[in-house]
Design a protein around this motif. Structure first.
Motif, short mmCIF file in Angstrom:
data_model
loop_
_atom_site.label_atom_id
_atom_site.label_comp_id
_atom_site.label_asym_id
_atom_site.label_seq_id
_atom_site.Cartn_x
_atom_site.Cartn_y
_atom_site.Cartn_z
N ASP A 293 15.54 -0.13 -21.97
CA ASP A 293 16.42 -1.22 -21.54
C ASP A 293 15.53 -2.43 -21.27
OD1 ASP A 293 18.23 -2.99 -20.53
OD2 ASP A 293 19.22 -1.55 -19.20
N PRO A 294 15.27 -3.24 -22.30
CA PRO A 294 14.29 -4.33 -22.17
C PRO A 294 14.74 -5.47 -21.28
CG PRO A 294 15.38 -4.42 -24.31
CD PRO A 294 15.83 -3.15 -23.66
N ARG A 295 15.86 -5.35 -20.60
CA ARG A 295 16.25 -6.35 -19.60
C ARG A 295 15.50 -6.15 -18.29
NH1 ARG A 295 22.58 -5.15 -19.69
NH2 ARG A 295 21.68 -3.04 -19.63
N PHE A 296 14.84 -5.00 -18.16
CA PHE A 296 14.23 -4.66 -16.88
C PHE A 296 12.78 -4.20 -17.07
CE2 PHE A 296 18.80 -3.93 -16.29
CZ PHE A 296 19.03 -4.78 -15.21
N ASP A 550 25.20 -17.50 -14.37
CA ASP A 550 25.15 -18.21 -15.65
C ASP A 550 23.82 -18.01 -16.36
OD1 ASP A 550 27.69 -19.10 -15.17
OD2 ASP A 550 27.12 -21.15 -14.65
N SER A 551 22.74 -17.88 -15.59
CA SER A 551 21.41 -17.73 -16.21
C SER A 551 21.36 -16.54 -17.16
CB SER A 551 20.34 -17.56 -15.12
OG SER A 551 20.26 -18.72 -14.32
N THR A 552 22.04 -15.49 -16.81
CA THR A 552 22.02 -14.30 -17.67
C THR A 552 23.32 -14.11 -18.42
OG1 THR A 552 22.68 -12.99 -15.74
CG2 THR A 552 20.33 -13.05 -16.28
N GLN A 553 24.46 -14.47 -17.83
CA GLN A 553 25.75 -14.06 -18.37
C GLN A 553 26.56 -15.17 -19.03
OE1 GLN A 553 26.19 -10.78 -18.24
NE2 GLN A 553 24.29 -10.64 -17.05
N TYR A 554 26.12 -16.41 -18.96
CA TYR A 554 26.91 -17.52 -19.51
C TYR A 554 27.19 -17.27 -20.98
CZ TYR A 554 28.63 -22.32 -19.81
OH TYR A 554 29.43 -23.43 -19.96
N PRO A 555 28.45 -17.38 -21.43
CA PRO A 555 28.79 -17.05 -22.82
C PRO A 555 27.97 -17.85 -23.83
CG PRO A 555 30.79 -17.31 -21.51
CD PRO A 555 29.65 -17.76 -20.64
N ASN A 556 27.32 -17.13 -24.72
CA ASN A 556 26.54 -17.68 -25.84
C ASN A 556 25.28 -18.44 -25.43
OD1 ASN A 556 28.55 -16.75 -27.68
ND2 ASN A 556 29.77 -18.59 -27.23
N ARG A 557 25.08 -18.66 -24.14
CA ARG A 557 23.89 -19.40 -23.70
C ARG A 557 23.09 -18.66 -22.64
NH1 ARG A 557 24.88 -25.50 -22.23
NH2 ARG A 557 22.61 -25.39 -22.25
N GLY A 558 23.67 -17.66 -22.04
CA GLY A 558 22.95 -16.89 -21.03
C GLY A 558 21.75 -16.19 -21.64
N LEU A 559 20.72 -16.01 -20.85
CA LEU A 559 19.45 -15.48 -21.37
C LEU A 559 19.51 -14.00 -21.70
CD1 LEU A 559 16.96 -17.37 -19.04
CD2 LEU A 559 17.88 -18.08 -21.25
N SER A 560 20.58 -13.31 -21.33
CA SER A 560 20.67 -11.89 -21.68
C SER A 560 20.73 -11.69 -23.19
CB SER A 560 21.90 -11.27 -21.01
OG SER A 560 23.08 -11.91 -21.44
N ARG A 561 21.08 -12.73 -23.92
CA ARG A 561 21.16 -12.56 -25.37
C ARG A 561 19.80 -12.33 -26.01
NH1 ARG A 561 21.23 -18.23 -24.73
NH2 ARG A 561 20.15 -19.46 -26.33
N TYR A 562 18.72 -12.66 -25.29
CA TYR A 562 17.38 -12.44 -25.84
C TYR A 562 16.90 -11.01 -25.62
CZ TYR A 562 17.26 -17.51 -26.22
OH TYR A 562 17.53 -18.81 -26.55
N PRO A 565 13.55 -9.33 -20.05
CA PRO A 565 13.69 -9.56 -18.62
C PRO A 565 13.78 -11.04 -18.30
CG PRO A 565 11.94 -7.98 -19.06
CD PRO A 565 12.32 -8.58 -20.38
N CYS A 566 14.68 -11.39 -17.41
CA CYS A 566 14.82 -12.77 -16.93
C CYS A 566 14.44 -12.78 -15.45
CB CYS A 566 16.24 -13.26 -17.13
SG CYS A 566 16.55 -14.90 -16.43
N VAL A 596 23.18 -8.18 -9.05
CA VAL A 596 24.44 -7.79 -9.70
C VAL A 596 24.72 -8.60 -10.96
CG1 VAL A 596 25.46 -6.90 -7.59
CG2 VAL A 596 25.77 -9.33 -8.18
N THR A 597 23.82 -9.52 -11.32
CA THR A 597 24.03 -10.31 -12.54
C THR A 597 22.97 -10.04 -13.60
OG1 THR A 597 22.89 -12.20 -11.51
CG2 THR A 597 25.30 -12.15 -11.38
N GLY A 598 22.22 -8.95 -13.42
CA GLY A 598 21.33 -8.51 -14.48
C GLY A 598 19.97 -9.15 -14.54
N HIS A 599 19.52 -9.76 -13.45
CA HIS A 599 18.16 -10.32 -13.42
C HIS A 599 17.14 -9.19 -13.29
CE1 HIS A 599 18.83 -14.77 -12.96
NE2 HIS A 599 20.07 -14.29 -12.90
N ALA A 600 15.96 -9.44 -13.82
CA ALA A 600 14.92 -8.41 -13.82
C ALA A 600 14.25 -8.26 -12.47
CB ALA A 600 13.87 -8.74 -14.87
#
Length: 741
Positions: A293-296, A550-562, A565-566, A596-600
């Motif tokens: 899980d490369p988000r973490f 928004d940093s991770t979850q904003y539609p089409n612009r949140g960093l989770s799309r990469y 880890p953010c 709760v918003t998926g930050h690393a």
């Protein structure tokens, strides 16, 4: 012998009591004996010193008059040697090669004269001494110092005084897994610039037990000692410099090691060392981007979520200006010693430290204390960084290490370009700061520094990641130059670092400033951003929880799309305007919203002096208690926005959802935006919708300020929507829900 004893004593007093005179021969110099009398020669810029002078000693001079030569480098290290004999009245022609004759001993004996010392000498001259009182007039007929012939360091090429740690009677070297193994040696001749691999290079080729070949670079290091002066940390040389190789094996077994030494004329010497026998259990001490899980992050396969604050340097003038904090006394590593222990006590396990010109940079303009200019590294700061990493590791804290801060390459934002040694106005090769990103001289200098940092520090598990820039978007670099530079630099870090620490860079403002082409680079392992906020036109401040979401979850612009880890490494209301209420509520709520918003990791508050001086450590303790035993990883794990509210209105609510487990966080949005006294909520509710499948549901309610459980309940969920009531809380509340399988 009596005279020599006087020489040593008076040599130590020279810099305090004697006033040196610049030679403008011919001229007369009045002796100041029994104090030492210095006569400074015209300056030469580099190379060995060949000193020639003609002096006339009068008949009334002391009968024990002695003459010596001296040199002093940029750091104030003092070298001197008395010339043989007593100088009677009459004419004396001095012709002293400071290189080819006997070396200049250091006074006090804390370092050694070498080609390197000669190359950084700033002052050179002669001195007169006597045990008798005299003001006799010495006539200086002529005096000149010129670059001399190559010194004795051009003779036989060899490695001397090699120290092999762990060498036992069986002829093998022994070390345990996870322990640092350090080889030391002294090359002869010693290079005039030991930080330039073209002058001398020492490498080790290591064959691991499983047959892999590792290339380990060596580095020059100066032994240091330090003292606490109360208002500062004094770090001074403590013996001759040496070359070293550091290796920290993680796997048990037999390692085969060969050394390769290369001098500036191309001469190469190879030698095979005794085998290194590594004992103990396999270790996995380094932070990694989790492979599944490369988000973490994970360490040794276990989920690792950093919690900490940004201790960029040992004091913060901006905090004093913005928050009215007191400026911490600049006591170097001694400040970090204290702060790291306080952090660890509060549950902090991560911090960020800058290698800035005012903190622990290794390279800066030579006329600043401790620095030697381009391509020569400040050994005092190098020693401090060693101490800080060791202390951090002992405290269980990892360091996000910032290599370059944005001001170094900016003429506008926190501008330091005017003081950068690469600036042409300071004698450097670059006309503009943007050239730091593409000029061959700048790129070559960055590679030399990169190799040194990897050689000296990469084995350390206290390093979380190498951060290439702080707020790179505030530098002069623009356009395609930004991804091109990052692609090359990050690739080189990965190529050199056999321990494979993550590599990152950083953007100012918030997630919208991230350069997509840089974020997409496979060589960039994680993304670091700011989460500062500001007041809108109506005077209200944007909610930090929304910025983090928004940093991770904003539609089409949140960093989770990469799918990386953010990590927020700067936040705390605004960077220049930070109202106390906004800053306080950000500190209390930031980690919970990030979780709760998926930050690393928890966002790192910038205002560390405000935290320390106000004893505001509790938020770190609270979040660490909450995440104990948790694991956010999983292909199906995601952030969900849930409905929550009370009679006072809607609550901000997000949850991190995994199969059979949910972590939720709620806050009163008005309080979350402006701070102040948190409102008491006695009739709050949380609508879980269909996030939880039917079954027996266990719920724990947590006080977010204290990090303690304030309520437990078990609910038999029949299916469809599930709404639960919250216990009374102030401002914000969190909960854990899980279902019996």
């Amino acid at each position: 012998m009596f005279a020599l004893r006087w020489l040593v004593l008076l040599g130590l007093l020279t810099r305090l009591l004697a006033v040196s005179e610049q030679v403008r021969a011919p001229q007369f110099i009045a002796l100041r004996s029994p104090l030492t009398t210095l006569v400074e020669m015209p300056q030469v810029t580099s190379g060995s010193r060949h000193l020639r002078a003609t002096v006339v000693v009068p008949s009334n001079a002391p009968s024990d008059l002695g003459i010596g030569v001296y040199a002093q480098d940029r750091d104030g290290n003092w070298y001197q040697r008395a010339l043989p004999g007593v100088f009677a009245s009459g004419r004396h022609d001095l012709d002293v090669d400071l290189a080819n004759e006997s070396p200049l001993p250091a006074e006090p004996a804390r370092c050694s004269w070498s080609a390197e010392a000669a190359s950084v000498t700033q002052r050179t001259g002669i001195y007169f001494w006597s045990a008798q009182r005299s003001q006799a007039q010495i006539r200086i007929v002529s005096a000149v110092v010129t670059p001399g012939a190559p010194g004795p360091w051009t003779r036989a090429q060899r490695l001397l005084d090699m120290m092999l740690p762990g060498l036992a009677s069986d002829g093998l070297m022994h070390v345990r897994t996870g322990e640092r193994w350090t080889l030391e040696t002294r090359p002869e001749p010693w290079p005039d610039n030991p930080y330039d691999q073209r002058k001398f290079r020492l490498d080790a080729r290591i064959t691991t037990p499983d047959g892999r070949l590792l290339l380990l670079p060596g580095f020059c290091w100066q032994p240091m000692k330090h003292a606490d002066r109360g208002d500062s940390e004094i770090v001074t040389p403590d013996g001759p410099a040496r070359f070293a190789l550091r290796f920290r094996p993680a796997q048990p077994g037999v390692y085969r090691i060969s050394l390769v030494a290369v001098w500036d004329d191309g001469t190469e010497q190879s030698s095979v060392l005794p085998d290194l026998v590594v004992e103990g259990e396999a270790r996995a001490d380094y932070v990694r981007v989790d492979p599944n899980d490369p988000r973490f992050f994970s360490v040794g396969g276990k989920w690792w979520w950093p919690v900490g604050l940004n201790m960029n340097s040992t004091y913060d003038r901006r905090s004093k200006e913005v928050n009215a904090t007191k400026l911490t006394t600049a006591r170097g590593s001694l400040v970090y010693d204290v702060m790291l222990e306080r952090m660890a006590t509060a549950g902090v396990n991560a911090t960020e430290i800058w290698m800035s010109s005012w903190n622990m940079a290794l390279e800066w303009r030579a006329d600043w204390p401790g620095y030697q200019g381009i391509g020569r590294y400040a050994q005092g700061n190098a020693w401090r960084l060693d101490q800080v990493l060791d202390r951090a590791w002992a405290c269980g804290i990892r360091v996000n290490l910032v290599i370059n801060n944005h001001g170094q390459a900016s003429p506008h934002a926190d501008r330091e370009w005017k003081d950068n040694p690469y600036n042409r106005r300071n004698g450097g090769p670059l006309a503009e700061p943007i050239e730091l990103f593409d000029h061959p001289a700048a790129l070559a200098g960055q590679e030399r520094l990169r190799r040194y940092l990897v050689a000296r520090y990469a084995d350390h598990p206290a390093i979380l990641a190498w951060k290439l820039w702080s707020e790179v978007d505030l530098t002069a670099a623009r356009g395609q130059l930004v991804p091109r530079w990052h692609e090359h630099a990050a690739a080189r870090w990965h190529a050199l670092d056999i321990y494979d620490h993550p590599v990152t860079t950083h953007w100012a403002g918030d997630f919208r400033r991230v350069h997509a082409q840089v974020a997409e680079l496979p060589e960039i392992d994680l993304l670091c951003i700011d989460a500062y906020r500001h007041a809108g036109p109506d005077g209200t401040w944007r909610l930090l929880a929304d910025i983090l979401s928004d940093s991770t979850q904003y539609p089409n612009r949140g960093l989770s799309r990469y799918k990386k880890p953010c990590l927020v490494t700067e936040f705390g209301a605004g960077s220049g305007v930070s109202p106390a209420g906004c800053r306080e509520v950000d500190h209390r709520t930031g980690a919970w919203a990030a979780l709760v918003t998926g930050h690393a990791g928890a966002p790192m508050l910038w205002w560390w002096e405000w935290v320390d001086q106000g004893d505001r450590w509790q938020p770190f303790t609270a979040i660490r208690r909450f995440i104990l035993g948790e694991d956010l990883r999983g292909r199906a794990a995601r952030c969900a926005e849930l409905a929550a509210g009370s009679s006072a209105g809607p609550l901000w609510c997000r949850a991190w959802v995994r199969p059979s487990r949910l972590l939720a966080y709620m806050q009163v949005p008005g309080w979350g935006a402006m701070g102040g006294v948190p409102p008491q909520i006695s009739d709050g509710w949380l609508d879980l919708g269909s996030q939880i499948k039917p079954g027996t549901i266990h719920i724990e309610w947590w006080n977010c300020d204290d990090g303690v459980i304030i309520g437990r309940e078990t609910v038999h969920h029949e299916g469809n929507s599930l709404r639960v009531s919250c216990p009374e809380f102030s401002g914000h509340i969190a909960c854990k829900l899980w279902r019996d399988e």
